[in-house]
Design a protein around this motif. Sequence first.
Motif, PDB file in Angstrom:
ATOM      1  N   VAL A 198       0.824  -1.198   0.000  1.00  0.00           N
ATOM      2  CA  VAL A 198       0.000   0.000   0.000  1.00  0.00           C
ATOM      3  C   VAL A 198       0.858   1.248   0.000  1.00  0.00           C
ATOM      4  O   VAL A 198       0.821   2.039  -0.932  1.00  0.00           O
ATOM      5  N   ILE A 199       1.653   1.370   1.039  1.00  0.00           N
ATOM      6  CA  ILE A 199       2.361   2.623   1.212  1.00  0.00           C
ATOM      7  C   ILE A 199       3.313   2.903   0.056  1.00  0.00           C
ATOM      8  O   ILE A 199       3.270   3.977  -0.557  1.00  0.00           O
ATOM      9  N   SER A 200       4.152   1.932  -0.246  1.00  0.00           N
ATOM     10  CA  SER A 200       5.141   2.183  -1.296  1.00  0.00           C
ATOM     11  C   SER A 200       4.465   2.474  -2.636  1.00  0.00           C
ATOM     12  O   SER A 200       4.906   3.324  -3.402  1.00  0.00           O
ATOM     13  N   ARG A 201       3.379   1.792  -2.896  1.00  0.00           N
ATOM     14  CA  ARG A 201       2.724   1.968  -4.196  1.00  0.00           C
ATOM     15  C   ARG A 201       1.936   3.253  -4.294  1.00  0.00           C
ATOM     16  O   ARG A 201       2.000   3.951  -5.298  1.00  0.00           O
ATOM     17  N   VAL A 202       1.170   3.507  -3.253  1.00  0.00           N
ATOM     18  CA  VAL A 202       0.359   4.722  -3.326  1.00  0.00           C
ATOM     19  C   VAL A 202       1.252   5.957  -3.305  1.00  0.00           C
ATOM     20  O   VAL A 202       0.941   6.977  -3.918  1.00  0.00           O
ATOM     21  N   ILE A 203       2.377   5.839  -2.622  1.00  0.00           N
ATOM     22  CA  ILE A 203       3.302   6.971  -2.632  1.00  0.00           C
ATOM     23  C   ILE A 203       3.812   7.230  -4.040  1.00  0.00           C
ATOM     24  O   ILE A 203       3.973   8.386  -4.467  1.00  0.00           O
ATOM     25  N   LYS A 204       4.021   6.176  -4.793  1.00  0.00           N
ATOM     26  CA  LYS A 204       4.421   6.381  -6.197  1.00  0.00           C
ATOM     27  C   LYS A 204       3.331   7.075  -6.985  1.00  0.00           C
ATOM     28  O   LYS A 204       3.600   7.970  -7.802  1.00  0.00           O
ATOM     29  N   VAL A 205       2.099   6.646  -6.726  1.00  0.00           N
ATOM     30  CA  VAL A 205       0.970   7.308  -7.408  1.00  0.00           C
ATOM     31  C   VAL A 205       0.943   8.782  -7.051  1.00  0.00           C
ATOM     32  O   VAL A 205       0.809   9.648  -7.918  1.00  0.00           O
ATOM     33  N   ILE A 206       1.091   9.056  -5.773  1.00  0.00           N
ATOM     34  CA  ILE A 206       1.020  10.440  -5.323  1.00  0.00           C
ATOM     35  C   ILE A 206       2.134  11.263  -5.968  1.00  0.00           C
ATOM     36  O   ILE A 206       1.920  12.389  -6.429  1.00  0.00           O
ATOM     37  N   GLU A 207       3.316  10.674  -6.024  1.00  0.00           N
ATOM     38  CA  GLU A 207       4.443  11.394  -6.618  1.00  0.00           C
ATOM     39  C   GLU A 207       4.173  11.705  -8.086  1.00  0.00           C
ATOM     40  O   GLU A 207       4.507  12.787  -8.589  1.00  0.00           O
ATOM     41  N   GLN A 208       3.546  10.767  -8.755  1.00  0.00           N
ATOM     42  CA  GLN A 208       3.244  11.021 -10.176  1.00  0.00           C
ATOM     43  C   GLN A 208       2.282  12.190 -10.322  1.00  0.00           C
ATOM     44  O   GLN A 208       2.452  13.052 -11.192  1.00  0.00           O
ATOM     45  N   TYR A 209       1.262  12.207  -9.452  1.00  0.00           N
ATOM     46  CA  TYR A 209       0.300  13.299  -9.551  1.00  0.00           C
ATOM     47  C   TYR A 209       0.922  14.619  -9.110  1.00  0.00           C
ATOM     48  O   TYR A 209       0.551  15.684  -9.589  1.00  0.00           O
ATOM     49  N   GLN A 210       1.881  14.540  -8.228  1.00  0.00           N
ATOM     50  CA  GLN A 210       2.582  15.764  -7.852  1.00  0.00           C
ATOM     51  C   GLN A 210       3.389  16.296  -9.035  1.00  0.00           C
ATOM     52  O   GLN A 210       3.436  17.500  -9.295  1.00  0.00           O
ATOM     53  N   GLN A 211       4.011  15.367  -9.761  1.00  0.00           N
ATOM     54  CA  GLN A 211       4.792  15.802 -10.924  1.00  0.00           C
ATOM     55  C   GLN A 211       3.902  16.359 -12.020  1.00  0.00           C
ATOM     56  O   GLN A 211       4.287  17.278 -12.749  1.00  0.00           O
ATOM     57  N   LYS A 212       2.701  15.805 -12.110  1.00  0.00           N
ATOM     58  CA  LYS A 212       1.749  16.357 -13.074  1.00  0.00           C
ATOM     59  C   LYS A 212       1.201  17.706 -12.620  1.00  0.00           C
ATOM     60  O   LYS A 212       0.447  18.350 -13.357  1.00  0.00           O
ATOM     61  N   GLY A 213       1.518  18.082 -11.401  1.00  0.00           N
ATOM     62  CA  GLY A 213       1.013  19.349 -10.902  1.00  0.00           C
ATOM     63  C   GLY A 213      -0.388  19.269 -10.329  1.00  0.00           C
ATOM     64  O   GLY A 213      -1.020  20.279 -10.048  1.00  0.00           O
ATOM     65  N   ALA A 214      -0.871  18.054 -10.145  1.00  0.00           N
ATOM     66  CA  ALA A 214      -2.247  17.912  -9.650  1.00  0.00           C
ATOM     67  C   ALA A 214      -2.339  17.968  -8.133  1.00  0.00           C
ATOM     68  O   ALA A 214      -3.391  18.304  -7.585  1.00  0.00           O
ATOM     69  N   LEU A 215      -1.238  17.597  -7.454  1.00  0.00           N
ATOM     70  CA  LEU A 215      -1.274  17.581  -5.985  1.00  0.00           C
ATOM     71  C   LEU A 215      -0.223  18.531  -5.428  1.00  0.00           C
ATOM     72  O   LEU A 215       0.805  18.780  -6.049  1.00  0.00           O
ATOM     73  N   ILE A 216      -0.474  19.020  -4.250  1.00  0.00           N
ATOM     74  CA  ILE A 216       0.450  19.967  -3.621  1.00  0.00           C
ATOM     75  C   ILE A 216       1.789  19.294  -3.309  1.00  0.00           C
ATOM     76  O   ILE A 216       1.874  18.076  -3.162  1.00  0.00           O
ATOM     77  N   ASN A 217       2.791  20.126  -3.183  1.00  0.00           N
ATOM     78  CA  ASN A 217       4.145  19.622  -2.932  1.00  0.00           C
ATOM     79  C   ASN A 217       4.415  19.500  -1.450  1.00  0.00           C
ATOM     80  O   ASN A 217       5.057  20.341  -0.836  1.00  0.00           O
ATOM     81  N   VAL A 218       3.916  18.445  -0.881  1.00  0.00           N
ATOM     82  CA  VAL A 218       4.215  18.131   0.506  1.00  0.00           C
ATOM     83  C   VAL A 218       4.630  16.671   0.517  1.00  0.00           C
ATOM     84  O   VAL A 218       4.466  15.965  -0.476  1.00  0.00           O
ATOM     85  N   PRO A 219       5.207  16.173   1.639  1.00  0.00           N
ATOM     86  CA  PRO A 219       5.630  14.767   1.635  1.00  0.00           C
ATOM     87  C   PRO A 219       4.475  13.839   1.259  1.00  0.00           C
ATOM     88  O   PRO A 219       3.389  13.935   1.842  1.00  0.00           O
ATOM     89  N   PRO A 220       4.717  12.940   0.333  1.00  0.00           N
ATOM     90  CA  PRO A 220       3.657  12.013  -0.101  1.00  0.00           C
ATOM     91  C   PRO A 220       3.062  11.206   1.042  1.00  0.00           C
ATOM     92  O   PRO A 220       1.867  10.917   1.044  1.00  0.00           O
TER      93      PRO A 220
END
Lengths: 227, 227
Positions: free
Chosen positions: B149-171
């Motif tokens: 869960v954690i490792s995978r969802v963090i990757k998802v979050i990082e991708q959306y952060q790179q797309k600019g969709a999510l704020i830049n805080v620790p995943p």
Amino acid sequence: MQPPEQWVEELLKLNDQDEKMTDKQLRIIQAAVETFSVKGYAASSTSEIAQKAGVAEGTIFRHYKTKKDLLLSIIAPIMSKLIGPFILRDFTKVIDAPYSTYEDFVRAIIRNRLEYARNNLPVIKIFMQEIPFQDDLKKHFKELVSKHVISRVIKVIEQYQQKGALINVPPLSILRFTISAVFGFVMTLLILMPEADWNEDEEIELTIQMIMHGIARSADDQALQNE
Amino acid sequence: MQPPEQWVEELLKLNDQDEKMTDKQLRIIQAAVETFSVKGYAASSTSEIAQKAGVAEGTIFRHYKTKKDLLLSIIAPIMSKLIGPFILRDFTKVIDAPYSTYEDFVRAIIRNRLEYARNNLPVIKIFMQEIPFQDDLKKHFKELVSKHVISRVIKVIEQYQQKGALINVPPLSILRFTISAVFGFVMTLLILMPEADWNEDEEIELTIQMIMHGIARSADDQALQNE
DNA sequence: GTGTAAAGTGAGTAATCACTCATTATTTGA
DNA sequence: TCAAATAATGAGTGATTACTCACTTTACAC
């Protein structure tokens, strides 16, 4: 046996009977809290508690009529303390404070509850582990929460909605959302990932920011990045 | 004895030993789940379970060597199912789906987990009540969650952060916040306030809105109200 | 139908448990 | 200091518990 911790002092303060606890009674409570929180109430024996406290098993029953009374003497006082910030005398100050924001309100709650939880972790653990099985307690706690927390915080939320500070959705949904975020934060910090290296002050501010503004990047933020 | 419910079918599907459960074994499991979830494992007796199942007490030990084996046969299979949506085969589709947003991701998780929880409530209750006391299980579940869960969802979050969709805080903070909100929603709906009259679809959308955009009224919204 | 294997039974067992109570030890007040 | 009250003890008790095992019943294969 460790020296008395914060939760012992809290228990002493809340002693309804104004009688001084003996040293042995105190040790019984300490041992009970330790055993109940690690093994659960039903799997903890009075024999083990007595050994851990360094007293005879009969001594427990000098002070508490039943094993369950011992449990209740630990749990019952915590219920009002868990909703302590919402008790009327203190809570009124929050509502009437000038320049107060919902954000400040949440910040105060997080800090206060985090501090309280940190200092009362074993007792809170027992409470959370036992409440599903103690119908009287569950009912009583529900009433306390309904009367002192939900109704009051909903009034606070409605006020901030009228001020235009909060979105126009059912206040109960905002309450649920806020409490979920705060509870998840405290649980993660103290119980689920205590070993993780959180910067606590930052995480508090981060949590508040996410509660207030969410996690989506705003269109303004995205426009700034595109420049 | 009620007809088999969803969670029974889930248990049957997960039977590792490919052997057909007898009618009596099924009834033992049903009775155990009912008793464990209401009274807790330690306060449930094999005698009561046997009576409830309509079998002799010895029959339980024909199928399970110990009481604890009975418990584990109920709990262990649920762990992988609890993180089911994050298992690799299914999860990859989410990441690779075109036009996918974090919002859609959260919506899918909420709906999926809510449906699963609703159909497996007693077993989930047992799991949550027992995990604090079963060190092996707790450790195993932590590993599963960490790995899947954690490792995978963090990757998802990082991708959306790179797309600019999510704020830049620790995943991890975003993950904690999202899971808190979802868990709080599901818990409130199914366990804490099951009697409340929630409009479920609206609350799901509301929860997602609050996760994504928070509860503060934006400056744009306030300006519109002032006109 | 017969023999064997598997499933099921329930009386019994040893261990554990919450609690009692006769006795001992300690504290308190005059 | 002494008597009474209070606190503490720990052996014992009846109840409960998880589990065993000799026996019975059922299912299965030939």
